[in-house]
Scaffold this motif. Sequence first.
Motif, PDB file in Angstrom:
ATOM      1  N   LEU A  65      -5.361 -20.499 -36.966  1.00 25.02           N
ATOM      2  CA  LEU A  65      -5.511 -21.684 -37.821  1.00 25.02           C
ATOM      3  C   LEU A  65      -6.532 -21.437 -38.923  1.00 25.02           C
ATOM      4  CD1 LEU A  65      -5.369 -24.655 -35.302  1.00 25.02           C
ATOM      5  CD2 LEU A  65      -3.956 -24.385 -37.352  1.00 25.02           C
ATOM      6  N   ASN A  66      -7.583 -20.711 -38.630  1.00 19.30           N
ATOM      7  CA  ASN A  66      -8.584 -20.392 -39.640  1.00 19.30           C
ATOM      8  C   ASN A  66      -7.957 -19.580 -40.777  1.00 19.30           C
ATOM      9  OD1 ASN A  66     -11.417 -20.548 -40.469  1.00 19.30           O
ATOM     10  ND2 ASN A  66     -11.406 -18.331 -40.162  1.00 19.30           N
ATOM     11  N   VAL A  67      -7.129 -18.600 -40.440  1.00 25.01           N
ATOM     12  CA  VAL A  67      -6.422 -17.807 -41.461  1.00 25.01           C
ATOM     13  C   VAL A  67      -5.483 -18.709 -42.258  1.00 25.01           C
ATOM     14  CG1 VAL A  67      -4.785 -15.914 -41.834  1.00 25.01           C
ATOM     15  CG2 VAL A  67      -6.623 -15.667 -40.155  1.00 25.01           C
ATOM     16  N   PHE A  68      -4.790 -19.613 -41.569  1.00 27.16           N
ATOM     17  CA  PHE A  68      -3.893 -20.554 -42.237  1.00 27.16           C
ATOM     18  C   PHE A  68      -4.658 -21.412 -43.258  1.00 27.16           C
ATOM     19  CE2 PHE A  68      -2.071 -24.876 -42.255  1.00 27.16           C
ATOM     20  CZ  PHE A  68      -0.836 -24.597 -42.839  1.00 27.16           C
ATOM     21  N   PHE A  69      -5.802 -21.949 -42.852  1.00 24.29           N
ATOM     22  CA  PHE A  69      -6.603 -22.770 -43.758  1.00 24.29           C
ATOM     23  C   PHE A  69      -7.138 -21.955 -44.937  1.00 24.29           C
ATOM     24  CE2 PHE A  69      -6.342 -26.073 -40.639  1.00 24.29           C
ATOM     25  CZ  PHE A  69      -6.510 -27.246 -41.359  1.00 24.29           C
ATOM     26  N   TYR A  86      -0.052 -36.173 -27.066  1.00 22.42           N
ATOM     27  CA  TYR A  86      -1.283 -36.447 -26.324  1.00 22.42           C
ATOM     28  C   TYR A  86      -2.108 -35.166 -26.199  1.00 22.42           C
ATOM     29  CZ  TYR A  86      -4.505 -37.594 -22.607  1.00 22.42           C
ATOM     30  OH  TYR A  86      -5.649 -37.774 -21.860  1.00 22.42           O
ATOM     31  N   ALA A  87      -1.448 -34.051 -25.864  1.00 28.95           N
ATOM     32  CA  ALA A  87      -2.167 -32.778 -25.742  1.00 28.95           C
ATOM     33  C   ALA A  87      -2.753 -32.378 -27.092  1.00 28.95           C
ATOM     34  CB  ALA A  87      -1.232 -31.689 -25.230  1.00 28.95           C
ATOM     35  N   GLY A  88      -2.012 -32.624 -28.152  1.00 31.34           N
ATOM     36  CA  GLY A  88      -2.510 -32.294 -29.488  1.00 31.34           C
ATOM     37  C   GLY A  88      -3.756 -33.079 -29.838  1.00 31.34           C
ATOM     38  N   ILE A  95     -10.026 -29.484 -33.999  1.00 36.72           N
ATOM     39  CA  ILE A  95     -10.097 -28.154 -34.611  1.00 36.72           C
ATOM     40  C   ILE A  95      -9.553 -28.201 -36.033  1.00 36.72           C
ATOM     41  CG2 ILE A  95      -9.218 -25.785 -34.484  1.00 36.72           C
ATOM     42  CD1 ILE A  95      -9.198 -26.201 -31.381  1.00 36.72           C
ATOM     43  N   ILE A  96      -8.435 -28.876 -36.218  1.00 38.57           N
ATOM     44  CA  ILE A  96      -7.851 -29.000 -37.562  1.00 38.57           C
ATOM     45  C   ILE A  96      -8.812 -29.734 -38.486  1.00 38.57           C
ATOM     46  CG2 ILE A  96      -6.004 -30.146 -38.864  1.00 38.57           C
ATOM     47  CD1 ILE A  96      -4.120 -29.340 -36.578  1.00 38.57           C
ATOM     48  N   GLU A  97      -9.405 -30.808 -38.007  1.00 35.69           N
ATOM     49  CA  GLU A  97     -10.345 -31.565 -38.845  1.00 35.69           C
ATOM     50  C   GLU A  97     -11.586 -30.734 -39.182  1.00 35.69           C
ATOM     51  OE1 GLU A  97     -10.799 -35.133 -36.538  1.00 35.69           O
ATOM     52  OE2 GLU A  97      -8.960 -36.000 -37.371  1.00 35.69           O
ATOM     53  N   LYS A  98     -12.081 -29.963 -38.221  1.00 39.57           N
ATOM     54  CA  LYS A  98     -13.245 -29.109 -38.447  1.00 39.57           C
ATOM     55  C   LYS A  98     -12.928 -28.016 -39.480  1.00 39.57           C
ATOM     56  CE  LYS A  98     -16.195 -25.855 -35.937  1.00 39.57           C
ATOM     57  NZ  LYS A  98     -16.458 -25.286 -34.622  1.00 39.57           N
ATOM     58  N   LEU A  99     -11.764 -27.370 -39.357  1.00 37.18           N
ATOM     59  CA  LEU A  99     -11.381 -26.316 -40.304  1.00 37.18           C
ATOM     60  C   LEU A  99     -11.102 -26.883 -41.693  1.00 37.18           C
ATOM     61  CD1 LEU A  99      -9.179 -24.067 -37.997  1.00 37.18           C
ATOM     62  CD2 LEU A  99     -11.438 -23.527 -38.951  1.00 37.18           C
ATOM     63  N   ALA A 100     -10.540 -28.078 -41.758  1.00 36.76           N
ATOM     64  CA  ALA A 100     -10.300 -28.702 -43.056  1.00 36.76           C
ATOM     65  C   ALA A 100     -11.627 -28.934 -43.780  1.00 36.76           C
ATOM     66  CB  ALA A 100      -9.545 -30.014 -42.884  1.00 36.76           C
ATOM     67  N   LYS A 101     -12.596 -29.408 -43.038  1.00 43.56           N
ATOM     68  CA  LYS A 101     -13.921 -29.641 -43.618  1.00 43.56           C
ATOM     69  C   LYS A 101     -14.566 -28.317 -44.037  1.00 43.56           C
ATOM     70  CE  LYS A 101     -17.978 -32.433 -42.753  1.00 43.56           C
ATOM     71  NZ  LYS A 101     -18.629 -33.348 -41.838  1.00 43.56           N
ATOM     72  N   LYS A 102     -14.497 -27.321 -43.166  1.00 45.48           N
ATOM     73  CA  LYS A 102     -15.091 -26.011 -43.446  1.00 45.48           C
ATOM     74  C   LYS A 102     -14.509 -25.382 -44.713  1.00 45.48           C
ATOM     75  CE  LYS A 102     -15.268 -21.311 -41.584  1.00 45.48           C
ATOM     76  NZ  LYS A 102     -14.899 -20.469 -40.438  1.00 45.48           N
ATOM     77  N   HIS A 103     -13.192 -25.482 -44.887  1.00 45.52           N
ATOM     78  CA  HIS A 103     -12.517 -24.851 -46.022  1.00 45.52           C
ATOM     79  C   HIS A 103     -12.281 -25.801 -47.192  1.00 45.52           C
ATOM     80  CE1 HIS A 103     -11.927 -21.085 -43.933  1.00 45.52           C
ATOM     81  NE2 HIS A 103     -11.514 -21.767 -42.868  1.00 45.52           N
ATOM     82  N   ASN A 104     -12.772 -27.035 -47.052  1.00 50.16           N
ATOM     83  CA  ASN A 104     -12.615 -28.039 -48.095  1.00 50.16           C
ATOM     84  C   ASN A 104     -11.138 -28.248 -48.456  1.00 50.16           C
ATOM     85  OD1 ASN A 104     -13.633 -30.003 -49.793  1.00 50.16           O
ATOM     86  ND2 ASN A 104     -13.820 -28.588 -51.525  1.00 50.16           N
ATOM     87  N   VAL A 105     -10.328 -28.437 -47.429  1.00 48.60           N
ATOM     88  CA  VAL A 105      -8.895 -28.692 -47.578  1.00 48.60           C
ATOM     89  C   VAL A 105      -8.642 -30.131 -47.156  1.00 48.60           C
ATOM     90  CG1 VAL A 105      -6.602 -28.130 -46.678  1.00 48.60           C
ATOM     91  CG2 VAL A 105      -8.205 -26.302 -47.218  1.00 48.60           C
ATOM     92  N   ARG A 106      -7.940 -30.863 -47.981  1.00 50.03           N
ATOM     93  CA  ARG A 106      -7.670 -32.282 -47.705  1.00 50.03           C
ATOM     94  C   ARG A 106      -6.523 -32.438 -46.718  1.00 50.03           C
ATOM     95  NH1 ARG A 106      -5.156 -36.518 -51.704  1.00 50.03           N
ATOM     96  NH2 ARG A 106      -5.531 -38.390 -50.495  1.00 50.03           N
ATOM     97  N   ILE A 107      -6.724 -33.289 -45.720  1.00 46.35           N
ATOM     98  CA  ILE A 107      -5.657 -33.663 -44.796  1.00 46.35           C
ATOM     99  C   ILE A 107      -5.067 -34.963 -45.310  1.00 46.35           C
ATOM    100  CG2 ILE A 107      -5.051 -34.341 -42.449  1.00 46.35           C
ATOM    101  CD1 ILE A 107      -7.323 -32.632 -41.426  1.00 46.35           C
TER     102      ILE A 107
END
Length: 112
Positions: A65-69, A86-88, A95-107
């Motif tokens: 996911l980090n490479v994807f972001f 539910y599992a997601g 994790i997605i929200e953390k990586l979005a913030k780290k890479h400054n990518v808007r969800i």
Amino acid sequence: MELQNEPKIKLTRQGLVDDGVYQFKMESHQSWITFGKSSNSNTYTIFMIGTSPEFKNQGYATKLLNVFFQMVKKVNGNIMVESYTYAGEIWVRHIIEKLAKKHNVRILQQND
């Protein structure tokens, strides 16, 4: 196609899944992500994230996911995530929200 600087990660186009939306698969030996990319916008929609059973809970999906972001950030793209299971909710959303913030990518939300 192998991603530059990531020789163990493959990115393949899997075909048209909707009007102007192509599905891609990014995969390493341990994990994979399937996502859609609209041909007329810079929005990437995450469809599924998976890890082979023998590699579960070892951080491989997070690394992928980090490479994807990084890829999405490089093209100033946005992310949309399909409805969470539910599992997601438990295992992936933070994790997605953390990586979005780290890479400054808007969800984007479904109505954006």
